[in-house]
Motif scaffolding. Sequence first.
Motif, PDB file in Angstrom:
ATOM      1  N   VAL A  21      48.060  18.815  13.866  1.00 57.46           N
ATOM      2  CA  VAL A  21      47.437  17.789  13.049  1.00 57.46           C
ATOM      3  C   VAL A  21      45.928  17.955  13.128  1.00 57.46           C
ATOM      4  CG1 VAL A  21      49.307  16.119  13.230  1.00 57.46           C
ATOM      5  CG2 VAL A  21      47.488  16.110  14.945  1.00 57.46           C
ATOM      6  N   LEU A  22      45.264  17.468  12.092  1.00 55.52           N
ATOM      7  CA  LEU A  22      43.809  17.548  12.030  1.00 55.52           C
ATOM      8  C   LEU A  22      43.221  16.199  12.425  1.00 55.52           C
ATOM      9  CD1 LEU A  22      41.289  19.193  11.292  1.00 55.52           C
ATOM     10  CD2 LEU A  22      41.544  18.323   8.944  1.00 55.52           C
ATOM     11  N   LEU A  23      42.450  16.209  13.491  1.00 59.59           N
ATOM     12  CA  LEU A  23      41.775  14.998  13.949  1.00 59.59           C
ATOM     13  C   LEU A  23      40.278  15.254  13.997  1.00 59.59           C
ATOM     14  CD1 LEU A  23      44.129  13.937  16.894  1.00 59.59           C
ATOM     15  CD2 LEU A  23      44.127  13.092  14.539  1.00 59.59           C
ATOM     16  N   MET A  24      39.512  14.174  13.948  1.00 63.93           N
ATOM     17  CA  MET A  24      38.068  14.327  14.079  1.00 63.93           C
ATOM     18  C   MET A  24      37.597  13.508  15.273  1.00 63.93           C
ATOM     19  SD  MET A  24      36.746  12.325  10.770  1.00 63.93           S
ATOM     20  CE  MET A  24      37.459  10.778  10.329  1.00 63.93           C
ATOM     21  N   ASN A  25      36.626  14.046  15.958  1.00 60.16           N
ATOM     22  CA  ASN A  25      36.061  13.409  17.137  1.00 60.16           C
ATOM     23  C   ASN A  25      34.825  12.639  16.712  1.00 60.16           C
ATOM     24  OD1 ASN A  25      35.447  12.640  19.707  1.00 60.16           O
ATOM     25  ND2 ASN A  25      34.791  14.668  20.388  1.00 60.16           N
ATOM     26  N   ARG A  26      34.996  11.342  16.514  1.00 59.88           N
ATOM     27  CA  ARG A  26      33.871  10.513  16.066  1.00 59.88           C
ATOM     28  C   ARG A  26      32.928  10.261  17.234  1.00 59.88           C
ATOM     29  NH1 ARG A  26      34.345   7.581  11.234  1.00 59.88           N
ATOM     30  NH2 ARG A  26      33.218   5.873  12.178  1.00 59.88           N
ATOM     31  N   PRO A  27      31.638  10.480  17.014  1.00 60.20           N
ATOM     32  CA  PRO A  27      30.665  10.251  18.094  1.00 60.20           C
ATOM     33  C   PRO A  27      30.475   8.755  18.359  1.00 60.20           C
ATOM     34  CG  PRO A  27      29.553  10.905  16.066  1.00 60.20           C
ATOM     35  CD  PRO A  27      31.028  10.988  15.797  1.00 60.20           C
ATOM     36  N   ASP A  28      29.904   8.445  19.506  1.00 58.78           N
ATOM     37  CA  ASP A  28      29.678   7.049  19.900  1.00 58.78           C
ATOM     38  C   ASP A  28      28.835   6.285  18.894  1.00 58.78           C
ATOM     39  OD1 ASP A  28      31.187   7.331  22.170  1.00 58.78           O
ATOM     40  OD2 ASP A  28      29.474   7.662  23.500  1.00 58.78           O
ATOM     41  N   ARG A  29      27.909   6.970  18.211  1.00 54.98           N
ATOM     42  CA  ARG A  29      27.017   6.271  17.270  1.00 54.98           C
ATOM     43  C   ARG A  29      27.755   5.769  16.029  1.00 54.98           C
ATOM     44  NH1 ARG A  29      26.396  11.536  16.015  1.00 54.98           N
ATOM     45  NH2 ARG A  29      26.165  12.079  13.818  1.00 54.98           N
ATOM     46  N   LYS A  30      28.942   6.306  15.774  1.00 52.32           N
ATOM     47  CA  LYS A  30      29.798   5.832  14.682  1.00 52.32           C
ATOM     48  C   LYS A  30      30.759   4.797  15.261  1.00 52.32           C
ATOM     49  CE  LYS A  30      28.848   9.094  11.458  1.00 52.32           C
ATOM     50  NZ  LYS A  30      28.570   8.841  10.064  1.00 52.32           N
ATOM     51  N   SER A  31      31.307   3.949  14.428  1.00 56.02           N
ATOM     52  CA  SER A  31      32.309   3.023  14.947  1.00 56.02           C
ATOM     53  C   SER A  31      33.583   3.793  15.289  1.00 56.02           C
ATOM     54  CB  SER A  31      32.602   1.927  13.922  1.00 56.02           C
ATOM     55  OG  SER A  31      33.081   2.493  12.721  1.00 56.02           O
ATOM     56  N   LEU A 107      35.813  18.469  13.773  1.00 56.67           N
ATOM     57  CA  LEU A 107      37.217  18.552  13.366  1.00 56.67           C
ATOM     58  C   LEU A 107      37.983  19.460  14.314  1.00 56.67           C
ATOM     59  CD1 LEU A 107      36.576  18.924   9.546  1.00 56.67           C
ATOM     60  CD2 LEU A 107      37.393  16.876  10.735  1.00 56.67           C
ATOM     61  N   LEU A 108      39.233  19.096  14.599  1.00 55.30           N
ATOM     62  CA  LEU A 108      40.044  19.846  15.540  1.00 55.30           C
ATOM     63  C   LEU A 108      41.498  19.861  15.087  1.00 55.30           C
ATOM     64  CD1 LEU A 108      40.431  21.139  18.431  1.00 55.30           C
ATOM     65  CD2 LEU A 108      40.869  18.806  19.229  1.00 55.30           C
ATOM     66  N   TRP A 109      42.051  21.070  14.939  1.00 55.27           N
ATOM     67  CA  TRP A 109      43.494  21.213  14.749  1.00 55.27           C
ATOM     68  C   TRP A 109      44.109  21.216  16.132  1.00 55.27           C
ATOM     69  CZ3 TRP A 109      45.916  20.593  10.347  1.00 55.27           C
ATOM     70  CH2 TRP A 109      45.289  20.919   9.148  1.00 55.27           C
ATOM     71  N   ILE A 110      45.083  20.354  16.370  1.00 57.50           N
ATOM     72  CA  ILE A 110      45.696  20.259  17.700  1.00 57.50           C
ATOM     73  C   ILE A 110      47.207  20.085  17.550  1.00 57.50           C
ATOM     74  CG2 ILE A 110      45.281  17.760  17.849  1.00 57.50           C
ATOM     75  CD1 ILE A 110      44.729  18.410  20.929  1.00 57.50           C
ATOM     76  N   PRO A 111      47.990  20.718  18.438  1.00 57.68           N
ATOM     77  CA  PRO A 111      49.433  20.504  18.395  1.00 57.68           C
ATOM     78  C   PRO A 111      49.763  19.017  18.551  1.00 57.68           C
ATOM     79  CG  PRO A 111      48.913  22.361  19.817  1.00 57.68           C
ATOM     80  CD  PRO A 111      47.606  21.694  19.466  1.00 57.68           C
ATOM     81  N   ILE A 112      50.737  18.558  17.789  1.00 53.34           N
ATOM     82  CA  ILE A 112      51.114  17.141  17.816  1.00 53.34           C
ATOM     83  C   ILE A 112      51.364  16.662  19.241  1.00 53.34           C
ATOM     84  CG2 ILE A 112      52.931  15.498  17.182  1.00 53.34           C
ATOM     85  CD1 ILE A 112      53.177  16.932  14.539  1.00 53.34           C
TER      86      ILE A 112
END
Length: 164
Positions: A21-31, A107-112
């Motif tokens: 799945v594709l997930l994104m790592n939101r930084p602390d400055r974003k909600s 963005l990061l593709w990671i195994p479910i």
Amino acid sequence: MSTRIDIFTMCMVWDKHNGKVLLMNRPDRKSFPGYIAPGGKVDFPESIVDGAMREVKEETGLEVREITYKGLDEFCDPQQGLRYMVFNYLATSFEGELLQDPPEGELLWIPIEQALDLPMQDWFAERFPRFFQEGTFERSVIWEKSTNRTLKETFMVYNDRAME
């Protein structure tokens, strides 16, 4: 008191062939810092599904093709007169290249099976498995922001057995 309704989407992008799945790592400055699926506010008067597809494109660079409605998460705060609705989708077909400098986070593709090991908000970790389960879900929480207290919660899973 007037009521405000905010409509958002979340779209899990699933590469079924690679089991990722594709997930994104939101930084602390974003909600909502930590790993999360793409999504965001639906612009008026676009449809909710069009909003989901647009958000994936803006945040990842991918154009989703096959998209399935998975369910609704809604949070109501009677003190504020706020209803916050998140329409959740699963995309299993997409094309394009990932953005080199995505606006919402890395963005990061990671195994479910490894996704829940990543740092993420509790509410997203709870929602994550629902994208891959049969049927659709509906979760409604009446919440009091001033006391950070849940007043009522309703959770349902729907399977369309009437069509069998």
